[in-house]
Design a protein around this motif. Sequence first.
Motif, short mmCIF file in Angstrom:
data_model
loop_
_atom_site.label_atom_id
_atom_site.label_comp_id
_atom_site.label_asym_id
_atom_site.label_seq_id
_atom_site.Cartn_x
_atom_site.Cartn_y
_atom_site.Cartn_z
N ASP A 217 0.81 -1.21 0.00
CA ASP A 217 0.00 0.00 0.00
C ASP A 217 0.85 1.27 0.00
OD1 ASP A 217 -2.33 -1.43 -0.08
OD2 ASP A 217 -2.58 -1.48 2.11
N VAL A 218 1.99 1.25 0.65
CA VAL A 218 2.86 2.42 0.70
C VAL A 218 3.38 2.74 -0.69
CG1 VAL A 218 5.02 3.31 1.64
CG2 VAL A 218 3.50 1.98 3.10
N LYS A 219 3.81 1.71 -1.41
CA LYS A 219 4.32 1.92 -2.76
C LYS A 219 3.20 2.36 -3.71
CE LYS A 219 8.29 -1.09 -2.41
NZ LYS A 219 8.96 -2.31 -2.88
N ARG A 220 2.02 1.79 -3.57
CA ARG A 220 0.88 2.21 -4.41
C ARG A 220 0.57 3.69 -4.17
NH1 ARG A 220 -1.82 -2.72 -2.70
NH2 ARG A 220 -1.38 -4.29 -4.29
N GLN A 221 0.60 4.09 -2.91
CA GLN A 221 0.34 5.49 -2.56
C GLN A 221 1.43 6.39 -3.15
OE1 GLN A 221 -2.28 6.83 -1.20
NE2 GLN A 221 -1.44 8.88 -1.16
N ALA A 222 2.69 5.96 -3.07
CA ALA A 222 3.80 6.75 -3.62
C ALA A 222 3.66 6.89 -5.13
CB ALA A 222 5.13 6.10 -3.26
N VAL A 223 3.29 5.82 -5.82
CA VAL A 223 3.10 5.88 -7.28
C VAL A 223 1.94 6.80 -7.62
CG1 VAL A 223 2.38 4.52 -9.29
CG2 VAL A 223 4.14 3.64 -7.77
N ALA A 224 0.86 6.76 -6.85
CA ALA A 224 -0.29 7.64 -7.10
C ALA A 224 0.11 9.10 -6.92
CB ALA A 224 -1.44 7.28 -6.17
N LEU B 40 3.19 10.35 -7.21
CA LEU B 40 4.10 10.69 -8.30
C LEU B 40 3.34 10.91 -9.61
CD1 LEU B 40 7.05 8.21 -7.59
CD2 LEU B 40 7.11 10.71 -7.42
N ALA B 41 2.34 10.07 -9.87
CA ALA B 41 1.54 10.23 -11.09
C ALA B 41 0.79 11.56 -11.07
CB ALA B 41 0.57 9.06 -11.23
N GLU B 42 0.27 11.93 -9.92
CA GLU B 42 -0.44 13.21 -9.80
C GLU B 42 0.52 14.38 -10.00
OE1 GLU B 42 -3.52 15.63 -9.76
OE2 GLU B 42 -3.66 13.44 -9.69
N MET B 43 1.73 14.24 -9.46
CA MET B 43 2.73 15.28 -9.63
C MET B 43 3.11 15.42 -11.11
SD MET B 43 6.69 15.27 -8.43
CE MET B 43 6.90 13.82 -9.42
N LEU C 41 9.52 3.33 -9.29
CA LEU C 41 8.22 3.94 -9.00
C LEU C 41 7.93 5.08 -9.97
CD1 LEU C 41 8.32 4.03 -5.09
CD2 LEU C 41 7.32 2.30 -6.59
N LEU C 42 8.96 5.84 -10.33
CA LEU C 42 8.77 6.92 -11.31
C LEU C 42 8.38 6.36 -12.67
CD1 LEU C 42 11.63 9.48 -10.57
CD2 LEU C 42 9.20 9.97 -10.69
N LYS C 43 8.96 5.24 -13.07
CA LYS C 43 8.62 4.63 -14.36
C LYS C 43 7.18 4.15 -14.37
CE LYS C 43 13.29 3.27 -15.66
NZ LYS C 43 14.23 2.17 -15.90
N GLU D 238 5.93 8.26 -21.73
CA GLU D 238 6.93 7.27 -22.07
C GLU D 238 8.30 7.90 -22.31
OE1 GLU D 238 6.38 3.94 -22.12
OE2 GLU D 238 4.36 4.38 -21.43
N GLU D 239 8.34 9.18 -22.74
CA GLU D 239 9.59 9.86 -23.05
C GLU D 239 10.45 10.06 -21.81
OE1 GLU D 239 6.58 11.16 -23.68
OE2 GLU D 239 6.38 10.88 -25.83
N LEU D 240 9.85 10.02 -20.64
CA LEU D 240 10.58 10.24 -19.40
C LEU D 240 11.38 9.01 -18.97
CD1 LEU D 240 11.05 12.20 -17.00
CD2 LEU D 240 9.04 11.20 -15.92
N LYS D 241 10.91 7.84 -19.31
CA LYS D 241 11.49 6.60 -18.79
C LYS D 241 12.96 6.38 -19.15
CE LYS D 241 8.78 3.02 -19.15
NZ LYS D 241 7.74 2.09 -19.62
N PRO D 242 13.43 6.71 -20.37
CA PRO D 242 14.86 6.47 -20.66
C PRO D 242 15.81 7.33 -19.81
CG PRO D 242 13.64 6.80 -22.69
CD PRO D 242 12.71 7.10 -21.57
N MET D 243 15.33 8.42 -19.24
CA MET D 243 16.18 9.30 -18.44
C MET D 243 16.31 8.83 -17.00
SD MET D 243 14.76 12.97 -19.64
CE MET D 243 13.87 13.02 -21.17
#
Length: 179
Positions: free
Chosen positions: A4-11, A13-16, A57-59, A68-73
């Motif tokens: 749940d902690v990781k799911r919350q962190a991904v949510a 990050l996605a909002e950000m 988590l950022l990916k 998708e353009e962010l992932k290679p960095m």
Amino acid sequence: MPNDVKRQAVAELAEMLRGSSAMAVADYRGLSVSDMQAVRRSLRGNGVQLHVAKNRLLKIAADQVGLEELKPMLSGPTALATVSGDEVSMAKALQEAFRPYRVVTLRGGLLGTRAIDGAGLTRLASLPTREVLLGQLAGGMAAPLSGMAGVLAANLRNLVGVLSAVADKRRQSEGGRAA
């Protein structure tokens, strides 16, 4: 297995990522905690937020948002700077905040959904501010109009000068006849 902690962190990050108009990815390897806090304070004053998160988590968050353009960095120690306003001010703030720390490198970033490399971010930082660019644009648009107004005014001035000279000559010739 995600908890749940990781799911919350991904949510979060996605909002950000969703709320950002531009972002930059930097390799902060070599900065101490106090240096990182000083950089964050400097950036916060310019409306830029600096986040450190796990690349995995950022990916996942980038996949959810469709960036998708962010992932290679995203490799190695990653600091993600985000802004929801002027992209040029973000690039200038990053350049100014990282100037004392030569170990930090900008890998690249996104302007909207378009990828840009680290050199592009440096070039973006060298641009004048939005207000200055708008002033230059307005000046560029007004210059031809001012020139046209000057040309038209010159023709009118020349016409007035000729008519004035003709009137003076008439007065002189009428003054010579009366004598």
